[in-house]
Write an enzyme that holds these catalytic residues in place. Structure first.
Site, PDB file in Angstrom:
ATOM      1  N   GLU A 108       0.769  -0.926  -0.331  1.00 33.92           N
ATOM      2  CA  GLU A 108       0.162  -0.191   0.228  1.00 33.92           C
ATOM      3  C   GLU A 108       1.017   1.365  -0.147  1.00 33.92           C
ATOM      4  O   GLU A 108       2.225   0.996   0.439  1.00 33.92           O
ATOM      5  CB  GLU A 108      -0.996  -0.504   1.027  1.00 33.92           C
ATOM      6  CG  GLU A 108      -1.880  -0.643   1.047  1.00 33.92           C
ATOM      7  CD  GLU A 108      -1.629  -2.202   2.176  1.00 33.92           C
ATOM      8  OE1 GLU A 108      -0.944  -2.059   2.957  1.00 33.92           O
ATOM      9  OE2 GLU A 108      -2.142  -3.171   2.454  1.00 33.92           O
ATOM     10  N   TYR A 120       7.542   2.139  -7.799  1.00 31.23           N
ATOM     11  CA  TYR A 120       7.468   1.274  -7.403  1.00 31.23           C
ATOM     12  C   TYR A 120       7.012   0.694  -9.074  1.00 31.23           C
ATOM     13  O   TYR A 120       7.008  -0.593  -9.739  1.00 31.23           O
ATOM     14  CB  TYR A 120       6.058   0.561  -6.336  1.00 31.23           C
ATOM     15  CG  TYR A 120       6.347   0.772  -5.359  1.00 31.23           C
ATOM     16  CD1 TYR A 120       6.930   1.003  -4.525  1.00 31.23           C
ATOM     17  CD2 TYR A 120       5.549   1.907  -3.960  1.00 31.23           C
ATOM     18  CE1 TYR A 120       8.044   0.791  -3.493  1.00 31.23           C
ATOM     19  CE2 TYR A 120       5.737   2.003  -3.269  1.00 31.23           C
ATOM     20  CZ  TYR A 120       6.548   1.145  -2.330  1.00 31.23           C
ATOM     21  OH  TYR A 120       7.102   1.031  -1.682  1.00 31.23           O
TER      22      TYR A 120
HETATM   23  C1  LIG Z   1      10.697   6.328  -2.054  1.00 32.82           C
HETATM   24  C2  LIG Z   1      12.142   6.365  -1.432  1.00 32.82           C
HETATM   25  C3  LIG Z   1      12.543   5.123  -1.171  1.00 32.82           C
HETATM   26  C4  LIG Z   1      13.246   6.063  -2.552  1.00 32.82           C
HETATM   27  O1  LIG Z   1      13.785   5.881  -2.409  1.00 32.82           O
HETATM   28  P1  LIG Z   1      15.766   7.153  -3.407  1.00 32.82           P
HETATM   29  O2  LIG Z   1      16.921   6.437  -2.917  1.00 32.82           O
HETATM   30  O3  LIG Z   1      14.881   8.532  -3.791  1.00 32.82           O
HETATM   31  O4  LIG Z   1      15.198   6.459  -4.982  1.00 32.82           O
HETATM   32  P2  LIG Z   1      16.169   6.550  -6.342  1.00 32.82           P
HETATM   33  O5  LIG Z   1      16.934   7.190  -6.147  1.00 32.82           O
HETATM   34  O6  LIG Z   1      16.951   4.785  -6.623  1.00 32.82           O
HETATM   35  O7  LIG Z   1      14.800   6.268  -7.415  1.00 32.82           O
HETATM   36  C5  LIG Z   1      14.557   5.833  -7.942  1.00 32.82           C
HETATM   37  C6  LIG Z   1      12.823   5.700  -8.429  1.00 32.82           C
HETATM   38  O8  LIG Z   1      12.301   6.432  -8.027  1.00 32.82           O
HETATM   39  C7  LIG Z   1      11.702   7.994  -9.100  1.00 32.82           C
HETATM   40  N1  LIG Z   1      12.178   9.064  -8.081  1.00 32.82           N
HETATM   41  C8  LIG Z   1      13.322   9.101  -6.851  1.00 32.82           C
HETATM   42  N2  LIG Z   1      12.982  10.695  -6.830  1.00 32.82           N
HETATM   43  C9  LIG Z   1      12.599  11.115  -7.359  1.00 32.82           C
HETATM   44  C10 LIG Z   1      11.523  12.412  -7.117  1.00 32.82           C
HETATM   45  N3  LIG Z   1      12.307  13.573  -6.691  1.00 32.82           N
HETATM   46  N4  LIG Z   1      10.603  12.501  -7.660  1.00 32.82           N
HETATM   47  C11 LIG Z   1       9.932  12.012  -8.312  1.00 32.82           C
HETATM   48  N5  LIG Z   1      10.382  10.537  -8.583  1.00 32.82           N
HETATM   49  C12 LIG Z   1      11.534   9.723  -8.026  1.00 32.82           C
HETATM   50  C13 LIG Z   1      11.925   7.624  -9.901  1.00 32.82           C
HETATM   51  O9  LIG Z   1      11.175   6.666 -10.599  1.00 32.82           O
HETATM   52  C14 LIG Z   1      13.475   6.743 -10.037  1.00 32.82           C
HETATM   53  O10 LIG Z   1      13.636   6.878 -10.903  1.00 32.82           O
HETATM   54  P3  LIG Z   1      14.803   7.022 -12.113  1.00 32.82           P
HETATM   55  O11 LIG Z   1      15.614   7.670 -11.361  1.00 32.82           O
HETATM   56  O12 LIG Z   1      14.966   6.346 -13.206  1.00 32.82           O
HETATM   57  O13 LIG Z   1      13.811   8.344 -12.408  1.00 32.82           O
HETATM   58  C15 LIG Z   1      12.479   7.845  -0.625  1.00 32.82           C
HETATM   59  O14 LIG Z   1      12.023   8.917  -1.531  1.00 32.82           O
HETATM   60  C16 LIG Z   1      11.990   7.873   0.235  1.00 32.82           C
HETATM   61  O15 LIG Z   1      12.881   6.759   1.204  1.00 32.82           O
HETATM   62  N6  LIG Z   1      10.986   8.150   1.135  1.00 32.82           N
HETATM   63  C17 LIG Z   1      10.253   7.857   1.799  1.00 32.82           C
HETATM   64  C18 LIG Z   1       9.394   6.850   2.830  1.00 32.82           C
HETATM   65  C19 LIG Z   1       8.444   6.193   1.234  1.00 32.82           C
HETATM   66  O16 LIG Z   1       7.547   6.899   1.451  1.00 32.82           O
HETATM   67  N7  LIG Z   1       8.333   4.877   1.373  1.00 32.82           N
HETATM   68  C20 LIG Z   1       7.486   4.762   0.702  1.00 32.82           C
HETATM   69  C21 LIG Z   1       6.199   3.854   1.549  1.00 32.82           C
HETATM   70  S1  LIG Z   1       5.110   3.278   0.534  1.00 32.82           S
END
Ligand SMILES: CC(C)(COP(=O)(O)OP(=O)(O)OC[C@H]1O[C@@H](n2cnc3c(N)ncnc32)[C@H](O)[C@@H]1OP(=O)(O)O)[C@@H](O)C(=O)NCCC(=O)NCCS
Length: 149
Positions: A108, A120
């Protein structure tokens, strides 16, 4: 991912650092007791941490029940975001669940959490249903997403 980062299973002594990631990432963070319970009292739970040196910069968890995996949490420390670590962590979690016998994975996510949804979707997840008022802090709906592993 640079080779200074590595994944391993979460241990009791990681809980303090995981709580720091948790509080930096979620409006309704899990408690220490919740993590302790997951590690000790939930035979379905699998938790991974991502380490950089001796710092935990991310963690994720999943419950694996028969051939279904249900993601509980995915989080990267804010200062480490945008470096493809979330991407690497999701790949590792999906591979781990597959190795443990899961054939599908679900989760979710807040309907407004477009960053996580984008991650995702990139991993092949599709939209399922909506769970109305799923999050008790602001009554936000959850989008259910799923993927075949
Ligand atoms: C979601 C989360 C884990 C992503 O981690 P991250 O290390 O920053 O992500 P990545 O750098 O590996 O990016 C992977 C993909 O995420 C998406 N993404 C990451 N940052 C983004 C941004 N600022 N805007 C839009 N998409 C983004 C993109 O699809 C990206 O792929 P791309 O770089 O090829 O476009 C991180 O933002 C986080 O911890 N968020 C807070 C907790 C949370 O919301 N968890 C999910 C709960 S369901």
């Amino acid at each position: 991912m640079e080779d200074t980062f590595r994944f391993r299973y979460m241990r009791d002594e990681d809980i303090d650092q995981v709580l720091a990631v948790e509080h930096a990432s979620f409006t309704m963070p899990w408690s220490r007791e919740a993590f302790y319970n997951e590690l000790h009292n939930n035979k379905f739970a699998v938790y991974l941490v991502l380490e950089h040196g001796d710092q935990i910069v991310g963690y994720c968890g999943v419950w694996i029940v028969l051939d279904e995996a249900h993601i509980t949490n995915v989080a990267i420390l804010p200062e480490y975001r945008g470096r493809k670590l979330g991407d690497a962590m999701m790949r590792k979690l999906m591979a781990t669940a597959r190795e443990m016998g899961a054939r599908s994975m679900t989760l979710e996510v807040r309907v407004t959490n477009y960053v996580a949804q984008s991650l995702y979707r990139k991993m092949g997840f599709q939209n399922g249903g909506i769970r109305k008022n799923y999050y008790s802090d602001n009554q936000e709906d959850a989008l259910v997403m799923w993927v075949n592993l």
